[in-house]
Write a protein that holds these residues in place. Structure first.
Motif, mmCIF file in Angstrom:
data_model
loop_
_atom_site.group_PDB
_atom_site.id
_atom_site.type_symbol
_atom_site.label_atom_id
_atom_site.label_comp_id
_atom_site.label_asym_id
_atom_site.label_seq_id
_atom_site.Cartn_x
_atom_site.Cartn_y
_atom_site.Cartn_z
ATOM 1 N N ILE A 273 12.008 -2.166 14.878
ATOM 2 C CA ILE A 273 13.066 -2.294 13.580
ATOM 3 C C ILE A 273 12.949 -0.007 13.489
ATOM 4 N N GLY A 274 11.198 0.107 12.919
ATOM 5 C CA GLY A 274 11.614 1.455 12.571
ATOM 6 C C GLY A 274 12.390 2.721 13.706
ATOM 7 N N THR A 275 11.971 2.163 15.041
ATOM 8 C CA THR A 275 12.772 3.053 15.675
ATOM 9 C C THR A 275 14.657 3.766 14.921
ATOM 10 N N THR A 276 15.283 1.446 14.805
ATOM 11 C CA THR A 276 16.284 1.581 14.846
ATOM 12 C C THR A 276 16.344 1.860 13.469
ATOM 13 N N LEU A 277 15.883 1.569 12.316
ATOM 14 C CA LEU A 277 15.822 2.282 10.952
ATOM 15 C C LEU A 277 16.178 4.211 10.937
ATOM 16 N N ALA A 278 14.862 4.705 11.508
ATOM 17 C CA ALA A 278 14.685 5.589 11.287
ATOM 18 C C ALA A 278 16.329 6.529 12.782
ATOM 19 N N PHE A 279 16.685 6.178 12.835
ATOM 20 C CA PHE A 279 17.880 6.372 14.467
ATOM 21 C C PHE A 279 18.982 6.222 13.267
ATOM 22 N N CYS A 280 19.090 5.081 12.328
ATOM 23 C CA CYS A 280 20.688 4.713 12.015
ATOM 24 C C CYS A 280 20.490 5.172 10.736
ATOM 25 N N MET A 281 19.413 5.557 9.554
ATOM 26 C CA MET A 281 19.633 6.370 8.084
ATOM 27 C C MET A 281 19.852 7.832 8.686
ATOM 28 N N SER A 282 19.244 8.428 10.424
ATOM 29 C CA SER A 282 19.478 10.041 9.630
ATOM 30 C C SER A 282 20.857 9.980 10.562
ATOM 31 N N SER A 317 8.958 7.428 8.327
ATOM 32 C CA SER A 317 9.198 6.341 8.592
ATOM 33 C C SER A 317 9.557 4.859 8.948
ATOM 34 N N GLY A 318 9.667 5.383 10.242
ATOM 35 C CA GLY A 318 9.637 4.953 11.316
ATOM 36 C C GLY A 318 8.715 4.413 12.081
ATOM 37 N N TRP A 319 7.682 5.279 12.152
ATOM 38 C CA TRP A 319 6.257 5.277 12.672
ATOM 39 C C TRP A 319 6.072 3.821 11.956
ATOM 40 N N LEU A 320 5.917 4.308 10.170
ATOM 41 C CA LEU A 320 5.799 3.378 9.525
ATOM 42 C C LEU A 320 5.904 1.629 9.430
ATOM 43 N N LEU A 321 6.991 1.436 9.615
ATOM 44 C CA LEU A 321 7.629 0.508 10.195
ATOM 45 C C LEU A 321 7.165 -0.320 10.882
ATOM 46 N N ASN A 322 7.055 0.533 12.205
ATOM 47 C CA ASN A 322 6.820 -0.358 13.395
ATOM 48 C C ASN A 322 5.603 -0.745 13.393
ATOM 49 N N LEU A 323 4.683 0.078 12.644
ATOM 50 C CA LEU A 323 3.466 -0.155 12.680
ATOM 51 C C LEU A 323 3.980 -1.888 11.587
ATOM 52 N N VAL A 324 3.963 -2.034 10.977
ATOM 53 C CA VAL A 324 4.075 -2.935 10.172
ATOM 54 C C VAL A 324 4.985 -4.091 10.919
ATOM 55 N N GLU A 325 5.181 -3.493 12.078
ATOM 56 C CA GLU A 325 7.224 -4.701 12.187
ATOM 57 C C GLU A 325 5.615 -6.635 12.473
ATOM 58 N N PRO A 326 5.077 -6.348 13.037
ATOM 59 C CA PRO A 326 3.898 -7.506 13.532
ATOM 60 C C PRO A 326 4.557 -8.446 12.263
ATOM 61 N N TRP A 327 3.880 -7.912 10.959
ATOM 62 C CA TRP A 327 3.744 -8.649 9.790
ATOM 63 C C TRP A 327 5.281 -9.550 9.004
ATOM 64 N N LEU A 328 6.193 -8.723 9.414
ATOM 65 C CA LEU A 328 7.500 -8.459 8.901
ATOM 66 C C LEU A 328 8.131 -10.447 9.578
ATOM 67 N N THR A 329 8.389 -11.145 8.505
ATOM 68 C CA THR A 329 8.987 -12.590 9.105
ATOM 69 C C THR A 329 10.159 -13.038 9.969
ATOM 70 N N THR A 330 11.219 -11.339 9.318
ATOM 71 C CA THR A 330 12.832 -11.778 9.927
ATOM 72 C C THR A 330 12.328 -10.674 10.985
ATOM 73 N N GLY A 331 12.834 -10.567 12.049
ATOM 74 C CA GLY A 331 13.073 -9.144 12.960
ATOM 75 C C GLY A 331 13.990 -9.699 13.519
ATOM 76 N N ALA A 332 14.643 -9.516 14.722
ATOM 77 C CA ALA A 332 16.201 -10.494 15.953
ATOM 78 C C ALA A 332 16.049 -11.213 14.916
ATOM 79 N N GLY A 333 18.062 -10.662 14.594
ATOM 80 C CA GLY A 333 18.527 -11.904 14.473
ATOM 81 C C GLY A 333 18.800 -12.356 13.075
ATOM 82 N N ALA A 334 18.123 -11.978 12.724
ATOM 83 C CA ALA A 334 17.481 -12.564 11.243
ATOM 84 C C ALA A 334 18.917 -13.168 10.095
ATOM 85 N N GLY A 335 20.277 -12.362 10.305
ATOM 86 C CA GLY A 335 20.731 -13.225 9.667
ATOM 87 C C GLY A 335 22.064 -13.189 10.968
ATOM 88 N N GLY A 336 22.386 -13.293 12.043
ATOM 89 C CA GLY A 336 23.135 -13.402 13.103
ATOM 90 C C GLY A 336 23.196 -14.880 13.364
#
Lengths: 336, 77
Positions: A273-282, A317-336
């Motif tokens: 998620i962090g890598t994705t967000l960092a890429f897209c936001m930039s 931001s990307g690093w931080l989000l990648n670090l906390v990703e395991p604790w997020l409840t929604t990940g892949a396909g949350a809305g799909g």
């Protein structure tokens, strides 16, 4: 409610055209049809509703409101107005000039300009619809933080020294400090409706091609990149991937409406998620064309600082989000 | 002879605005010189914050959108 678009896509792609589910082409076509319909529908409805409410807000009012505010509050307000005001990068130059000549600190203006392309009602609703509420909140929080901290940093290094001379002078003199234009117009419902209809036409005309490009890219990723490939090759654990993604993303330009379907697809394929967000936001926040425009009001030095600032901010931001990703409840396909 | 300036940093809407005004002027048979101003200094001089903006004979008459044909007609008369 939005499932109807998935069903519609199934009907068109699998039943009518006869492309099979589970094949690359079938899945890509399904993704393309579903997301295109969903996004265009959401856009039309939302732009209209929000424009009704926003009809009486204009940059002159924002400026009158921001002028003379204490700084901490200034950054927050700058980012907030950036988020609620529609924005096209071709208006960044006049806006910058108008703000600077009212003695609004450069950092507050930049908080506005950094947050504006990243966060707006369209982005929020698309993210929510395609990726779920948790990622939407994270996205908003990162957008605000980058804008506010970036603005504060620019003021801390006294970035106003690096404005183009004519503007630095105007800033010193505060030539428009007493400028008016802060009154709210009273609008009838009819006028609001006319404004909203025009907005829909205008924004639609500007973003539809980004939607198509974005969805097509997302669909291609979805249908033709083998499952697991991204996770294996670009998965977490390589620290340099986030800054690399940001470096690639900054010069690229897309509209937020085009980037959300790509994000959806990348996350579904297992990119962190962090890598994705960092890429897209930039890709959304900065671009070469915008830097060229800003050159009219800034010296090279400030542009370079801004580039470095965004690179560092999105990477962290990307690093931080990648670090906390395991604790997020929604990940892949949350809305799909 | 009307002296009309369209201010804006070269966006599509600014070009369209200038074209609209020129078209209207020739339709009405009014003599007008339409020029495009893209420099940031010009924007500052007239205090313009949203483009395209229109200046008629040194007076800022419009900013922030492409003007309607009715408005253009008023400026030209």
């Amino acid at each position: 409610m939005l499932e109807i678009f998935a069903r519609l896509a199934t009907l068109v792609v699998h039943d009518l055209i006869g492309l099979e589910a589970g094949t690359g082409l079938g899945d890509a076509a399904h993704f393309f049809v579903e997301d295109t319909l969903k996004i265009l529908f959401l856009l039309a409805v939302l732009i209209y509703l929000i424009a009704l409410v926003r009809a009486s807000l204009n940059v002159e009012r924002v400026r009158a409101f921001l002028a003379g505010k204490a700084q901490i509050l200034g950054y927050l307000l700058g980012s907030t107005f950036g988020a609620v005001t529609p924005f096209c990068s071709c208006s960044s130059v006049p806006l910058f000039i108008g703000f600077a000549s009212a003695r609004i600190p450069v950092g507050v203006t930049m908080a506005f300009l950094i947050t504006s392309p990243m966060i707006n009602e369209v982005a929020v609703v698309l993210l929510w619809g395609l990726l779920g509420w948790e990622l939407t909140l994270i996205y908003i929080a990162v957008g605000f933080l980058v804008g506010m901290l970036g603005g504060a940093f620019l003021d801390a290094i006294r970035a106003e020294r690096y404005l183009q001379p004519f503007l630095a002078q105007a800033y010193q003199q505060g030539s428009a400090a007493a400028a008016g234009g802060g009154e709210a117009q009273r609008l009838t419902l009819r006028q609001r409706h006319d404004f909203a209809r025009k907005e829909v036409g205008e924004i639609f005309g500007r973003v539809w091609k980004w939607v198509l490009i974005g969805v097509a890219l997302g669909a291609a990723l979805h249908g033709f990149v083998p499952d697991g490939w991204i996770e294996e090759n670009l998965g977490a654990g390589h620290w340099w991937q986030v800054p690399a993604a940001v470096l690639v993303g900054i010069p690229l330009y897309t509209n937020i409406t085009g980037v959300v379907p790509v994000m959806e697809s990348l996350i579904l394929k297992g990119l962190p998620i962090g890598t994705t967000l960092a890429f897209c936001m930039s890709t959304v926040a900065a671009s070469f064309p915008e830097f060229v425009l800003l050159k009219q009001v800034m010296l090279w030095r400030l542009l370079a600082i801004l580039f470095a600032l965004l690179l560092v901010a999105f990477t962290l931001s990307g690093w931080l989000l990648n670090l906390v990703e395991p604790w997020l409840t929604t990940g892949a396909g949350a809305g799909g | 002879m009307r002296e009309i300036k369209v201010l804006g940093s070269g966006c599509a809407k600014c070009n369209n605005t200038a074209e609209r005004i020129e078209a209207k002027a020739s339709e009405l048979g009014v003599e007008a010189r339409v020029t495009k101003e893209t420099s940031p200094e010009a924007l500052m001089q007239y205090g313009v914050m949203s483009t395209p903006a229109v200046v008629v004979d040194g007076q800022l008459v419009h900013s922030g959108s492409m003007p309607e044909p009715g408005q253009i007609q008023e400026w030209l008369q």
